[in-house]
Design a protein around this motif. Structure first.
Motif, mmCIF file in Angstrom:
data_model
loop_
_atom_site.group_PDB
_atom_site.id
_atom_site.type_symbol
_atom_site.label_atom_id
_atom_site.label_comp_id
_atom_site.label_asym_id
_atom_site.label_seq_id
_atom_site.Cartn_x
_atom_site.Cartn_y
_atom_site.Cartn_z
ATOM 1 N N PHE A 67 1.049 -1.047 -0.010
ATOM 2 C CA PHE A 67 -0.266 0.326 0.192
ATOM 3 C C PHE A 67 0.960 0.988 0.317
ATOM 4 N N LEU A 68 2.021 1.440 0.617
ATOM 5 C CA LEU A 68 3.108 2.433 0.978
ATOM 6 C C LEU A 68 3.663 2.531 -0.395
ATOM 7 N N TRP A 69 3.848 1.487 -1.527
ATOM 8 C CA TRP A 69 4.509 1.958 -2.583
ATOM 9 C C TRP A 69 3.858 2.613 -3.433
ATOM 10 N N LEU A 114 2.333 5.836 -3.039
ATOM 11 C CA LEU A 114 4.027 6.668 -3.679
ATOM 12 C C LEU A 114 4.132 6.828 -5.550
ATOM 13 N N VAL A 115 3.455 5.878 -5.756
ATOM 14 C CA VAL A 115 3.116 5.761 -7.204
ATOM 15 C C VAL A 115 1.934 6.942 -7.453
ATOM 16 N N VAL A 116 1.180 6.661 -6.973
ATOM 17 C CA VAL A 116 -0.202 7.265 -7.027
ATOM 18 C C VAL A 116 0.078 8.798 -6.509
ATOM 19 N N ALA A 117 1.210 8.891 -5.530
ATOM 20 C CA ALA A 117 1.038 10.764 -5.170
ATOM 21 C C ALA A 117 1.712 11.770 -6.340
ATOM 22 N N GLY A 118 2.642 10.534 -6.933
ATOM 23 C CA GLY A 118 3.333 11.436 -7.899
ATOM 24 C C GLY A 118 2.391 12.628 -9.046
ATOM 25 N N PRO A 119 1.582 11.112 -9.583
ATOM 26 C CA PRO A 119 0.759 12.064 -11.252
ATOM 27 C C PRO A 119 -0.197 12.534 -9.843
ATOM 28 N N PHE A 120 -0.728 12.401 -8.954
ATOM 29 C CA PHE A 120 -1.386 13.670 -8.079
ATOM 30 C C PHE A 120 -1.130 14.612 -7.850
ATOM 31 N N ALA A 121 0.067 14.638 -7.480
ATOM 32 C CA ALA A 121 0.524 16.152 -7.407
ATOM 33 C C ALA A 121 0.483 17.117 -8.536
ATOM 34 N N ILE A 122 1.281 16.255 -9.635
ATOM 35 C CA ILE A 122 1.462 17.062 -10.724
ATOM 36 C C ILE A 122 -0.375 17.866 -11.447
ATOM 37 N N SER A 123 -1.056 16.978 -11.102
ATOM 38 C CA SER A 123 -2.672 17.163 -11.555
ATOM 39 C C SER A 123 -2.617 18.214 -10.823
ATOM 40 N N LEU A 124 -2.033 17.994 -9.248
ATOM 41 C CA LEU A 124 -3.050 19.192 -8.323
ATOM 42 C C LEU A 124 -1.806 20.491 -8.797
ATOM 43 N N GLY A 126 -10.247 11.024 -7.129
ATOM 44 C CA GLY A 126 -10.089 9.619 -8.343
ATOM 45 C C GLY A 126 -8.376 8.978 -7.716
ATOM 46 N N GLY A 127 -7.628 9.953 -7.125
ATOM 47 C CA GLY A 127 -6.723 9.056 -6.372
ATOM 48 C C GLY A 127 -7.069 8.254 -5.570
ATOM 49 N N VAL A 164 -9.658 7.102 -4.947
ATOM 50 C CA VAL A 164 -10.612 5.184 -5.762
ATOM 51 C C VAL A 164 -8.810 4.465 -6.306
ATOM 52 N N VAL A 165 -8.093 5.332 -7.319
ATOM 53 C CA VAL A 165 -7.395 4.041 -7.462
ATOM 54 C C VAL A 165 -6.246 3.633 -6.443
ATOM 55 N N LEU A 166 -5.727 4.096 -5.170
ATOM 56 C CA LEU A 166 -5.383 3.413 -4.566
ATOM 57 C C LEU A 166 -6.879 2.211 -3.875
ATOM 58 N N GLY A 167 -7.800 2.750 -3.425
ATOM 59 C CA GLY A 167 -8.729 1.457 -3.465
ATOM 60 C C GLY A 167 -8.848 0.833 -4.310
ATOM 61 N N ILE A 168 -8.741 0.374 -5.202
ATOM 62 C CA ILE A 168 -8.789 -0.628 -6.436
ATOM 63 C C ILE A 168 -7.353 -1.598 -6.560
ATOM 64 N N CYS A 169 -6.511 -0.543 -6.235
ATOM 65 C CA CYS A 169 -4.794 -1.566 -6.525
ATOM 66 C C CYS A 169 -4.904 -2.320 -5.030
#
Length: 64
Positions: free
Chosen positions: A24-26, A29-39, A56-57, A59-64
């Motif tokens: 969940f942590l890694w 981190l993978v989701v946080a990068g694109p999320f930070a750029i989109s913000l 959306g971020g 939801v993506v974490l919940g799906i993973c």
């Protein structure tokens, strides 16, 4: 007390839960990068767009 802790740490479920947290942590981190750029891109847009992106971020974490 020591025997209880020893039994707890040797239980297979504890190992599985530990690996779940590590993944969940890694993945976070993978989701946080694109999320930070989109913000950063959406900083001048309305709050609803940033809120939708954040949801959306999650939801993506919940799906993973």
């Amino acid at each position: 007390m020591n025997e209880l802790l020893q039994w707890f740490w040797q239980h297979p479920l504890v190992e599985l839960m530990g690996w779940a947290v590590v993944h969940f942590l890694w993945q976070g981190l993978v989701v946080a990068g694109p999320f930070a750029i989109s913000l950063w891109v959406l900083k001048r847009h309305e709050a609803a767009a940033r809120y939708f992106t954040a949801c959306g971020g999650l939801v993506v974490l919940g799906i993973c």
